[in-house]
Design a protein around this motif. Structure first.
Motif, short mmCIF file in Angstrom:
data_model
loop_
_atom_site.label_atom_id
_atom_site.label_comp_id
_atom_site.label_asym_id
_atom_site.label_seq_id
_atom_site.Cartn_x
_atom_site.Cartn_y
_atom_site.Cartn_z
N CYS A 1 1.03 -0.88 0.28
CA CYS A 1 -0.26 0.29 -0.05
C CYS A 1 0.74 1.01 0.25
N CYS B 1 -5.31 1.36 10.62
CA CYS B 1 -4.89 0.47 9.44
C CYS B 1 -3.88 -0.82 10.46
N LYS C 1 4.74 0.07 6.57
CA LYS C 1 4.47 -1.08 7.39
C LYS C 1 4.78 -2.24 7.83
N GLY D 1 -9.04 -4.66 0.00
CA GLY D 1 -7.93 -4.03 -0.04
C GLY D 1 -7.76 -3.92 2.14
N GLY E 1 -3.50 -3.94 1.98
CA GLY E 1 -3.05 -3.86 0.38
C GLY E 1 -3.72 -2.87 0.45
N ASP E 2 -3.47 -1.74 -0.84
CA ASP E 2 -4.31 -1.50 -1.53
C ASP E 2 -4.56 -2.01 -2.95
N THR F 1 -10.31 2.00 -1.69
CA THR F 1 -9.12 1.74 -2.76
C THR F 1 -8.69 3.44 -1.92
N ASN F 2 -7.56 3.73 -1.50
CA ASN F 2 -6.93 5.49 -0.92
C ASN F 2 -7.33 5.89 -2.07
#
Length: 381
Positions: free
Chosen positions: A19, A26, A36, A69, A72-73, A100-101
């Motif tokens: 991501c 998150c 991460k 997501g 991750g995206d 998604t962002n």
């Protein structure tokens, strides 16, 4: 019948652990620097991997492919457009959802994604403010102007755009303006949601990528106070509220102590919906999939979940319950889904996730004591 392999089903799919963002609440984010988590494996499916997990006979039964997501995206995955094309070519009835962002890729990518998904595609963008300063408080390392541009590009295809806004202290007074901004850039369904990840606290402290300190504060709003929140869409004003009750941990213990059987109404099972984690494991819902994936990476954490008899039984058949080893249709027929999990609901101690999110005990009346609240507006034609 729950988890019915003879009818079409929905699948929430995690195809990557990568991501571009650093959202503080998150699961994947280290609060010290917003990178991460060190224990998170680097996973990103290619098209061959996706086809192995979802062969044509599975796609033909797939009602909704939801690229969620969680870890991750999906848009970070370089093969997402090819996956969308594969689904469309195999089953033109399958609905494709992508969360998604939205703060990555160029104009050509978003146009090609919209063309590939056509009217079957719904993309949900995360919009947290009316300007970059407000938006980035939570959506760290993302850029509002870039997201809005990407929405504009996608809006010129047949794909549908939705938006999600989490409510915080810093944006709670700007929800109408945020909705207006989303609609102006193509959103036909806007949802706002009060997060439940603060637990018993009202703020979360974290260190940004540049080393500066930041505080994320919980909204003072509750959904009882939000009756005036009108949902805006392209056609007219509509009001719609959705509630999701969660059961207090102390109350669960009280029910157990009284040896009362909690009635489990499995929302995911009734919808014939499951989750596929980045490692290919199939779980009955996100409330199972997240702690299971977490525990596999960090075994000393959340042992209470993996040590439950139901999950101990899952461990015995873990290889069989993985889409890289078994066909998803066969997995839904597996005795763990058809008997082990469902039989546990009639016992005095089901898995905590089942009690918390889908439980009810008549002796204690309405047991909803904590809430997730979402308000969404649907396009009315």
């Amino acid at each position: 019948m729950l988890y019915n392999s003879s009818i079409n089903f929905d699948v929430m799919i995690d195809i990557t652990t990568r991501c571009n963002a650093g959202c503080p609440q998150c699961h994947r984010t280290d609060l010290n620097g917003l990178k991460k988590q060190s224990w998170l494996p680097n996973i990103s499916w290619d098209l061959k991997t996706f086809k192995k997990a979802f062969p044509e006979n599975v796609i033909k039964r797939l009602r909704v492919a939801d690229f969620c997501g969680t870890w991750g995206d999906p848009i970070v995955n370089n093969n997402i457009i090819d996956m969308v094309k594969y689904i469309r070519d195999t089953n033109n009835e399958t609905k494709i959802h992508i969360n998604t962002n939205g703060s990555m890729r160029n104009d050509e990518f978003w146009w090609n994604l919209g063309v590939a998904g056509d009217k079957n595609l719904i993309v949900v963008f995360a919009i947290e403010g009316i300007n970059q300063k407000m938006h980035k408080v939570y959506r760290q390392n993302t850029y509002l102007e870039k997201i809005l541009n990407n929405m504009n590009i996608l809006s010129n295809t047949k794909a549908e755009i939705n938006t999600l806004t989490l409510i915080w202290k810093h944006n709670e007074d700007y929800l109408d303006e945020i909705e207006k901004l989303c609609v102006e850039h193509g959103s036909s369904t806007c949802k706002v949601k009060i997060t439940d990840r603060f637990g018993n606290t009202k703020e979360l402290k974290f260190t940004k990528t540049d080393g500066t300190k930041e505080v994320l504060r919980k909204t003072g709003e509750t959904f009882e106070d939000k009756d005036e929140l009108i949902v805006l869409n392209r056609r007219r004003f509509v009001r719609k509220k959705k509630y999701m009750g969660t059961t207090d941990k102390k109350l669960i213990e009280k029910i157990r102590k009284a040896k009362q059987v909690m009635k489990i109404v499995c929302e995911w099972g009734e919808k014939n919906k499951v989750v596929v984690n980045p490692d290919g494991q199939v779980l009955p819902c996100c409330f199972f999939s997240n702690p299971h994936f977490y525990n596999k990476q960090v075994p000393e954490v959340r042992k209470w979940f993996i040590e439950h008899p139901v999950m101990q039984e899952y461990q015995k058949y873990e290889k069989e319950l993985n889409v890289f080893n078994s066909n998803l249709i066969d997995i839904l027929k597996h005795k763990w889904f058809q008997s082990t999990l469902q039989d546990s609901w009639s016992k005095t101690k089901p898995v905590y996730q089942c009690e918390k999110f889908c439980g009810k005990c008549n002796k204690f009346g309405n047991i909803d004591s904590g809430f997730l609240a979402a308000y969404e507006r649907k396009r009315t034609l």
